[in-house]
Design an enzyme around this catalytic site. Structure first.
Site, PDB file in Angstrom:
ATOM      1  N   ARG A 129      11.153  -2.951  11.123  1.00 12.33           N
ATOM      2  CA  ARG A 129      10.054  -2.427  11.944  1.00 12.33           C
ATOM      3  C   ARG A 129       9.749  -3.424  13.046  1.00 12.33           C
ATOM      4  O   ARG A 129       9.754  -4.635  12.808  1.00 12.33           O
ATOM      5  CB  ARG A 129       8.817  -2.229  11.047  1.00 12.33           C
ATOM      6  CG  ARG A 129       8.400  -0.785  10.917  1.00 12.33           C
ATOM      7  CD  ARG A 129       7.364  -0.585   9.848  1.00 12.33           C
ATOM      8  NE  ARG A 129       6.070  -1.156  10.166  1.00 12.33           N
ATOM      9  CZ  ARG A 129       4.986  -0.961   9.422  1.00 12.33           C
ATOM     10  NH1 ARG A 129       5.032  -0.220   8.331  1.00 12.33           N
ATOM     11  NH2 ARG A 129       3.836  -1.511   9.754  1.00 12.33           N
TER      12      ARG A 129
ATOM     13  N   ARG B 204      -0.730 -10.006  12.748  1.00 15.10           N
ATOM     14  CA  ARG B 204      -1.316  -8.931  11.923  1.00 15.10           C
ATOM     15  C   ARG B 204      -2.133  -9.518  10.779  1.00 15.10           C
ATOM     16  O   ARG B 204      -3.185  -8.995  10.425  1.00 15.10           O
ATOM     17  CB  ARG B 204      -0.210  -8.010  11.389  1.00 15.10           C
ATOM     18  CG  ARG B 204       0.379  -7.119  12.473  1.00 15.10           C
ATOM     19  CD  ARG B 204       1.726  -6.538  12.066  1.00 15.10           C
ATOM     20  NE  ARG B 204       1.644  -5.670  10.920  1.00 15.10           N
ATOM     21  CZ  ARG B 204       2.685  -5.397  10.121  1.00 15.10           C
ATOM     22  NH1 ARG B 204       3.871  -5.936  10.356  1.00 15.10           N
ATOM     23  NH2 ARG B 204       2.536  -4.587   9.108  1.00 15.10           N
TER      24      ARG B 204
ATOM     25  N   LYS C  76       0.840  -1.214   0.000  1.00 11.75           N
ATOM     26  CA  LYS C  76       0.000   0.000   0.000  1.00 11.75           C
ATOM     27  C   LYS C  76       0.875   1.264   0.000  1.00 11.75           C
ATOM     28  O   LYS C  76       0.673   2.176  -0.788  1.00 11.75           O
ATOM     29  CB  LYS C  76      -0.951   0.009   1.217  1.00 11.75           C
ATOM     30  CG  LYS C  76      -1.876  -1.209   1.265  1.00 11.75           C
ATOM     31  CD  LYS C  76      -2.812  -1.191   2.443  1.00 11.75           C
ATOM     32  CE  LYS C  76      -2.129  -1.353   3.805  1.00 11.75           C
ATOM     33  NZ  LYS C  76      -1.450  -2.664   4.007  1.00 11.75           N
TER      34      LYS C  76
ATOM     35  N   ARG D 279     -10.052   0.374   8.760  1.00 10.95           N
ATOM     36  CA  ARG D 279      -9.486  -0.945   9.023  1.00 10.95           C
ATOM     37  C   ARG D 279     -10.497  -1.916   9.609  1.00 10.95           C
ATOM     38  O   ARG D 279     -10.190  -3.068   9.860  1.00 10.95           O
ATOM     39  CB  ARG D 279      -8.331  -0.782  10.028  1.00 10.95           C
ATOM     40  CG  ARG D 279      -6.993  -1.153   9.483  1.00 10.95           C
ATOM     41  CD  ARG D 279      -5.973  -0.873  10.552  1.00 10.95           C
ATOM     42  NE  ARG D 279      -4.774  -1.610  10.321  1.00 10.95           N
ATOM     43  CZ  ARG D 279      -3.749  -1.167   9.601  1.00 10.95           C
ATOM     44  NH1 ARG D 279      -3.782  -0.002   9.019  1.00 10.95           N
ATOM     45  NH2 ARG D 279      -2.676  -1.911   9.463  1.00 10.95           N
TER      46      ARG D 279
ATOM     47  N   ARG E 161      11.788  -5.974   4.613  1.00 10.73           N
ATOM     48  CA  ARG E 161      11.556  -4.517   4.648  1.00 10.73           C
ATOM     49  C   ARG E 161      12.492  -3.860   5.662  1.00 10.73           C
ATOM     50  O   ARG E 161      12.727  -4.380   6.743  1.00 10.73           O
ATOM     51  CB  ARG E 161      10.110  -4.226   5.040  1.00 10.73           C
ATOM     52  CG  ARG E 161       9.878  -2.725   5.254  1.00 10.73           C
ATOM     53  CD  ARG E 161       8.429  -2.340   5.214  1.00 10.73           C
ATOM     54  NE  ARG E 161       7.624  -2.945   6.266  1.00 10.73           N
ATOM     55  CZ  ARG E 161       6.312  -2.782   6.370  1.00 10.73           C
ATOM     56  NH1 ARG E 161       5.654  -2.061   5.476  1.00 10.73           N
ATOM     57  NH2 ARG E 161       5.649  -3.364   7.356  1.00 10.73           N
TER      58      ARG E 161
HETATM   59  P1  AP5 Z   1       4.829  -1.611   1.923  1.00  8.86           P
HETATM   60  O1  AP5 Z   1       4.482  -0.737   0.773  1.00  8.86           O
HETATM   61  O2  AP5 Z   1       5.557  -1.040   3.078  1.00  8.86           O
HETATM   62  O3  AP5 Z   1       3.507  -2.414   2.378  1.00  8.86           O
HETATM   63  P2  AP5 Z   1       2.202  -1.919   3.149  1.00  8.86           P
HETATM   64  O4  AP5 Z   1       1.038  -2.608   2.530  1.00  8.86           O
HETATM   65  O5  AP5 Z   1       2.175  -0.432   3.203  1.00  8.86           O
HETATM   66  O6  AP5 Z   1       2.527  -2.592   4.543  1.00  8.86           O
HETATM   67  P3  AP5 Z   1       2.339  -2.109   6.046  1.00  8.86           P
HETATM   68  O7  AP5 Z   1       2.985  -3.196   6.880  1.00  8.86           O
HETATM   69  O8  AP5 Z   1       2.858  -0.723   6.258  1.00  8.86           O
HETATM   70  O9  AP5 Z   1       0.804  -2.152   6.189  1.00  8.86           O
HETATM   71  P4  AP5 Z   1       0.014  -2.253   7.509  1.00  8.86           P
HETATM   72  O10 AP5 Z   1      -1.366  -1.951   7.057  1.00  8.86           O
HETATM   73  O11 AP5 Z   1       0.204  -3.511   8.249  1.00  8.86           O
HETATM   74  O12 AP5 Z   1       0.728  -1.199   8.437  1.00  8.86           O
HETATM   75  P5  AP5 Z   1       0.440   0.331   8.748  1.00  8.86           P
HETATM   76  O13 AP5 Z   1       1.725   1.039   8.667  1.00  8.86           O
HETATM   77  O14 AP5 Z   1      -0.746   0.821   7.997  1.00  8.86           O
HETATM   78  O15 AP5 Z   1       5.657  -2.861   1.319  1.00  8.86           O
HETATM   79  C1  AP5 Z   1       6.189  -3.862   2.182  1.00  8.86           C
HETATM   80  C2  AP5 Z   1       7.599  -4.239   1.720  1.00  8.86           C
HETATM   81  O16 AP5 Z   1       7.517  -4.891   0.449  1.00  8.86           O
HETATM   82  C3  AP5 Z   1       8.531  -3.039   1.523  1.00  8.86           C
HETATM   83  O17 AP5 Z   1       9.821  -3.426   1.889  1.00  8.86           O
HETATM   84  C4  AP5 Z   1       8.458  -2.764  -0.004  1.00  8.86           C
HETATM   85  O18 AP5 Z   1       9.680  -2.197  -0.491  1.00  8.86           O
HETATM   86  C5  AP5 Z   1       8.202  -4.141  -0.556  1.00  8.86           C
HETATM   87  N1  AP5 Z   1       7.303  -4.164  -1.702  1.00  8.86           N
HETATM   88  C6  AP5 Z   1       6.152  -3.432  -1.856  1.00  8.86           C
HETATM   89  N2  AP5 Z   1       5.541  -3.761  -3.023  1.00  8.86           N
HETATM   90  C7  AP5 Z   1       6.324  -4.706  -3.612  1.00  8.86           C
HETATM   91  C8  AP5 Z   1       6.227  -5.431  -4.836  1.00  8.86           C
HETATM   92  N3  AP5 Z   1       5.228  -5.255  -5.688  1.00  8.86           N
HETATM   93  N4  AP5 Z   1       7.200  -6.335  -5.121  1.00  8.86           N
HETATM   94  C9  AP5 Z   1       8.247  -6.537  -4.264  1.00  8.86           C
HETATM   95  N5  AP5 Z   1       8.389  -5.852  -3.089  1.00  8.86           N
HETATM   96  C10 AP5 Z   1       7.444  -4.966  -2.771  1.00  8.86           C
HETATM   97  O19 AP5 Z   1      -0.027   0.226  10.280  1.00  8.86           O
HETATM   98  C11 AP5 Z   1       0.863  -0.182  11.287  1.00  8.86           C
HETATM   99  C12 AP5 Z   1       0.110  -0.334  12.589  1.00  8.86           C
HETATM  100  O20 AP5 Z   1      -0.476   0.943  12.972  1.00  8.86           O
HETATM  101  C13 AP5 Z   1      -1.091  -1.296  12.562  1.00  8.86           C
HETATM  102  O21 AP5 Z   1      -0.700  -2.636  12.751  1.00  8.86           O
HETATM  103  C14 AP5 Z   1      -1.940  -0.738  13.727  1.00  8.86           C
HETATM  104  O22 AP5 Z   1      -1.384  -1.139  14.950  1.00  8.86           O
HETATM  105  C15 AP5 Z   1      -1.757   0.765  13.596  1.00  8.86           C
HETATM  106  N6  AP5 Z   1      -2.796   1.364  12.754  1.00  8.86           N
HETATM  107  C16 AP5 Z   1      -2.624   1.957  11.528  1.00  8.86           C
HETATM  108  N7  AP5 Z   1      -3.811   2.363  11.034  1.00  8.86           N
HETATM  109  C17 AP5 Z   1      -4.753   2.020  11.946  1.00  8.86           C
HETATM  110  C18 AP5 Z   1      -6.171   2.130  11.982  1.00  8.86           C
HETATM  111  N8  AP5 Z   1      -6.854   2.673  10.960  1.00  8.86           N
HETATM  112  N9  AP5 Z   1      -6.828   1.657  13.068  1.00  8.86           N
HETATM  113  C19 AP5 Z   1      -6.152   1.097  14.106  1.00  8.86           C
HETATM  114  N10 AP5 Z   1      -4.814   0.931  14.121  1.00  8.86           N
HETATM  115  C20 AP5 Z   1      -4.122   1.387  13.049  1.00  8.86           C
END
Ligand code: AP5
Length: 213
Positions: A160, A171, A14, A88, A127
């Site tokens: 991370r 997760r 994402k 979410r 990552r």
């Molecule tokens: P990346 O682009 O970083 O993936 P992502 O989908 O953004 O992954 P996240 O882990 O950040 O998503 P998440 O929803 O779990 O965490 P968030 O930060 O929102 O890509 C991942 C890796 O793969 C990178 O190394 C990238 O380079 C590589 N990659 C990407 N695309 C690729 C491809 N096509 N091919 C090869 N490699 C690729 O949330 C974190 C925490 O915050 C949550 O767990 C929760 O505790 C809290 N939180 C956030 N939002 C809320 C909410 N709305 N409500 C409650 N808690 C929340």
């Protein structure tokens, strides 16, 4: 104001897609990044959020939706927002719609990044993020010019805390239970645009851009 939501499991890419769409006039809002910024600043909110995030749990709905409300209140009429990580769960989705309505905005698409668990696990274990600015890399698929060093500010890269294997599985389980029901919810509203996110970064970014423009 228009809004697009990026939906998909942790590690589906994402943030990687959003970084690219930001070069095409979209404003990227990542709730995960907003929370990590609070952690870096060691605010009260950040201290509360860190415990939950590090163990793979959600932060309270009120906290996250409060951040979105503040942001929308300050938004300009013509903004094109790209929401990553929110909503979410169903409660957040309903509140999100109310907030968008309250500023006369429109949710135009929900882009669903589909990716199997085995690819996600490989992406999250490789990552690395910059300690200082939060820029995201991957040791194989998106490496920095100098190993373990941020291209932008030269700071050290780190894993991370929530990317440890046992936390990633938690997760993924929480995603399946609480977030995946949003797929049906948005399908009923005919907003879903599904994209095969198991392809290369370049292919996934191009596919999403083609769908939303
Ligand atoms: P990346 O682009 O970083 O993936 P992502 O989908 O953004 O992954 P996240 O882990 O950040 O998503 P998440 O929803 O779990 O965490 P968030 O930060 O929102 O890509 C991942 C890796 O793969 C990178 O190394 C990238 O380079 C590589 N990659 C990407 N695309 C690729 C491809 N096509 N091919 C090869 N490699 C690729 O949330 C974190 C925490 O915050 C949550 O767990 C929760 O505790 C809290 N939180 C956030 N939002 C809320 C909410 N709305 N409500 C409650 N808690 C929340």
């Amino acid at each position: 104001m228009t809004a697009i939501v990026l939906l998909g499991p942790p590690g589906a890419g994402k943030g990687t897609v959003a970084e690219f769409l930001a070069e095409h006039g979209y404003t990227h809002i990542s709730t995960g990044e907003l929370l990590r910024e609070q952690i870096r600043l060691k605010t009260a909110l950040g201290i509360e959020a860190k415990k939950l995030i590090d163990q793979g749990s959600f932060v309270r709905d009120e906290v996250v939706m409060g951040m979105i409300r503040e942001l929308l209140d300050r938004s300009e009429k013509g903004s094109k927002f790209l929401f990553d990580g929110v909503p979410r769960n169903l409660a957040q989705a309903k509140q999100f719609e109310e907030l968008i309505r309250s500023v006369d905005g429109e949710l135009t698409h929900v882009v669903l990044l589909e990716c199997p668990d085995e690819i996600i696990i490989e992406r999250l274990s490789g990552r690395r993020i910059c300690k200082k600015c939060g820029t995201v890399y991957h040791v194989i698929y998106n490496p920095p010019a100098v190993p373990e060093t941020c291209d932008l500010d030269g700071s050290k890269l780190q894993l991370r805390a929530d990317d440890k294997a046992e936390t990633v599985q938690k997760r993924l389980d929480i995603y399946a239970e609480k977030t995946a029901p949003l797929i049906t919810y948005y399908q009923m509203k005919e907003l879903i645009l599904a994209v095969d996110a198991s392809r290369s970064i370049k292919e996934v970014r191009a596919a999403v851009l083609e769908k939303v423009e």
